[in-house]
Design a protein around this motif. Sequence first.
Motif, PDB file in Angstrom:
ATOM      1  N   SER A 110      -7.606 120.190  -3.864  1.00  0.00           N
ATOM      2  CA  SER A 110      -6.659 119.309  -4.405  1.00  0.00           C
ATOM      3  C   SER A 110      -7.042 118.874  -5.676  1.00  0.00           C
ATOM      4  N   GLN A 111      -6.098 118.715  -6.646  1.00  0.00           N
ATOM      5  CA  GLN A 111      -6.581 118.269  -7.871  1.00  0.00           C
ATOM      6  C   GLN A 111      -6.145 116.698  -8.101  1.00  0.00           C
ATOM      7  N   LYS A 112      -4.993 116.503  -7.586  1.00  0.00           N
ATOM      8  CA  LYS A 112      -4.525 115.103  -7.379  1.00  0.00           C
ATOM      9  C   LYS A 112      -4.467 114.503  -6.359  1.00  0.00           C
ATOM     10  N   ILE A 113      -5.498 113.431  -5.991  1.00  0.00           N
ATOM     11  CA  ILE A 113      -5.524 113.044  -4.620  1.00  0.00           C
ATOM     12  C   ILE A 113      -5.169 111.377  -5.035  1.00  0.00           C
ATOM     13  N   THR A 114      -4.415 111.104  -3.933  1.00  0.00           N
ATOM     14  CA  THR A 114      -4.201 109.725  -3.833  1.00  0.00           C
ATOM     15  C   THR A 114      -4.530 108.896  -2.431  1.00  0.00           C
ATOM     16  N   PHE A 115      -5.463 108.182  -2.402  1.00  0.00           N
ATOM     17  CA  PHE A 115      -6.051 107.397  -1.163  1.00  0.00           C
ATOM     18  C   PHE A 115      -5.368 106.162  -1.007  1.00  0.00           C
ATOM     19  N   LEU A 116      -4.642 105.986   0.296  1.00  0.00           N
ATOM     20  CA  LEU A 116      -3.877 104.717   0.661  1.00  0.00           C
ATOM     21  C   LEU A 116      -4.859 104.141   1.756  1.00  0.00           C
ATOM     22  N   THR A 117      -5.396 102.908   1.837  1.00  0.00           N
ATOM     23  CA  THR A 117      -6.524 102.611   2.222  1.00  0.00           C
ATOM     24  C   THR A 117      -6.209 101.218   2.961  1.00  0.00           C
ATOM     25  N   GLY A 118      -6.584 100.907   4.334  1.00  0.00           N
ATOM     26  CA  GLY A 118      -6.545  99.569   4.839  1.00  0.00           C
ATOM     27  C   GLY A 118      -7.655  99.171   5.456  1.00  0.00           C
ATOM     28  N   ALA A 119      -7.710  98.085   6.223  1.00  0.00           N
ATOM     29  CA  ALA A 119      -8.709  97.270   6.554  1.00  0.00           C
ATOM     30  C   ALA A 119      -9.854  98.047   7.286  1.00  0.00           C
ATOM     31  N   GLY A 120      -9.574  99.251   8.010  1.00  0.00           N
ATOM     32  CA  GLY A 120     -10.372  99.925   8.685  1.00  0.00           C
ATOM     33  C   GLY A 120     -11.362 100.604   7.841  1.00  0.00           C
ATOM     34  N   VAL A 121     -11.080 100.702   6.599  1.00  0.00           N
ATOM     35  CA  VAL A 121     -12.294 101.053   5.451  1.00  0.00           C
ATOM     36  C   VAL A 121     -13.236 100.129   5.290  1.00  0.00           C
ATOM     37  N   SER A 122     -12.934  98.947   5.434  1.00  0.00           N
ATOM     38  CA  SER A 122     -13.754  97.938   5.131  1.00  0.00           C
ATOM     39  C   SER A 122     -14.734  97.395   6.386  1.00  0.00           C
ATOM     40  N   VAL A 123     -14.298  97.643   7.629  1.00  0.00           N
ATOM     41  CA  VAL A 123     -15.101  97.765   8.839  1.00  0.00           C
ATOM     42  C   VAL A 123     -16.539  97.829   8.931  1.00  0.00           C
ATOM     43  N   PRO A 124     -17.046  99.119   8.352  1.00  0.00           N
ATOM     44  CA  PRO A 124     -18.192  99.634   8.413  1.00  0.00           C
ATOM     45  C   PRO A 124     -19.083  98.637   7.011  1.00  0.00           C
ATOM     46  N   SER A 125     -18.428  97.817   6.642  1.00  0.00           N
ATOM     47  CA  SER A 125     -19.196  97.027   5.593  1.00  0.00           C
ATOM     48  C   SER A 125     -19.290  95.698   6.020  1.00  0.00           C
ATOM     49  N   GLY A 126     -18.938  95.410   7.366  1.00  0.00           N
ATOM     50  CA  GLY A 126     -19.142  94.199   8.080  1.00  0.00           C
ATOM     51  C   GLY A 126     -18.067  93.353   8.138  1.00  0.00           C
ATOM     52  N   ILE A 127     -16.632  93.794   7.459  1.00  0.00           N
ATOM     53  CA  ILE A 127     -15.345  93.056   7.526  1.00  0.00           C
ATOM     54  C   ILE A 127     -14.667  93.237   8.808  1.00  0.00           C
ATOM     55  N   PRO A 128     -14.396  92.404   9.538  1.00  0.00           N
ATOM     56  CA  PRO A 128     -13.412  92.595  10.673  1.00  0.00           C
ATOM     57  C   PRO A 128     -12.097  93.048  10.113  1.00  0.00           C
ATOM     58  N   ASP A 129     -11.445  93.779  11.164  1.00  0.00           N
ATOM     59  CA  ASP A 129      -9.910  94.305  10.462  1.00  0.00           C
ATOM     60  C   ASP A 129      -8.962  92.945  11.263  1.00  0.00           C
ATOM     61  N   TYR A 130      -7.730  93.368  11.004  1.00  0.00           N
ATOM     62  CA  TYR A 130      -6.908  92.373  11.455  1.00  0.00           C
ATOM     63  C   TYR A 130      -6.385  92.211  12.898  1.00  0.00           C
ATOM     64  N   ARG A 131      -5.955  93.329  13.397  1.00  0.00           N
ATOM     65  CA  ARG A 131      -5.186  93.652  14.660  1.00  0.00           C
ATOM     66  C   ARG A 131      -6.033  94.305  15.902  1.00  0.00           C
ATOM     67  N   SER A 132      -7.188  94.458  15.714  1.00  0.00           N
ATOM     68  CA  SER A 132      -7.997  95.072  16.786  1.00  0.00           C
ATOM     69  C   SER A 132      -8.425  93.942  17.738  1.00  0.00           C
TER      70      SER A 132
END
Length: 236
Positions: free
Chosen positions: A14-36
């Motif tokens: 794919s040439q044109k890609i849009t990523f829609l990201t949420g809290a789970g993307v930042s969990v590996p950085s040590g930031i907790p998500d909201y609803r788990s």
Amino acid sequence: MERRKQALELIKKSQKITFLTGAGVSVPSGIPDYRSINGLYHELEHPEYLLSHECLMKEPEKHDQFIKKLYHLEAKPNHIHQKIAQLELSTDKQIEVVTQNIDQLHRKAGSQNLTEFHGSLMECYCLKCKQQVSVSDYLSSSYHENCGGHLRTNVVLYGEALHEKSLGQAISAVENADLIVIVGTSFQVHPFCDLIFYRKANAQVIVVNQEAISLPVAHFFIKGDATDFFQEIMVD
């Protein structure tokens, strides 16, 4: 496994890609998500109220106490943020990121075509005189030392309208994409989840998440840790 290979091949081609990201993307950085079960909302009776314009106006100290818990200044971009930025900066692909996250980790990783849909914790200002203040000033005191006005973040709170520019950019990013990749989000918060309705009819959709999400379009669902999946994405 076949579906995973197909999803990786889609990203490669794919040439044109849009990523829609949420809290789970930042969990590996040590930031907790909201609803788990370990998330910020766990065991709170009315967490949305604490993040609302109403709370800011009626009980500003209660609002500040909660929102200051959202800061994780030591957090650094993880492999997901970095791989998305690499796809934009090191390939000829047109990459857009629309994120629900307010931590600026996509920005720190180097993403340029970025829409912070819900604003940012890293931008603060005085409600009285409108002057910008530093994060450290806000964290040390909720009141502006110059005029005594109440300080707040630039996060879009419940009950507030989205920034018009951000909404327009997000819609455009989805409309122009040949591939939409939804990562680390329950995709339940409006109007973020409504962005999917702006996709082109022939645009493919990949969802990378710990749990399946409700989506009104056909999609590839990759269940599991997004970090593992992004490590398999090749950057030419």
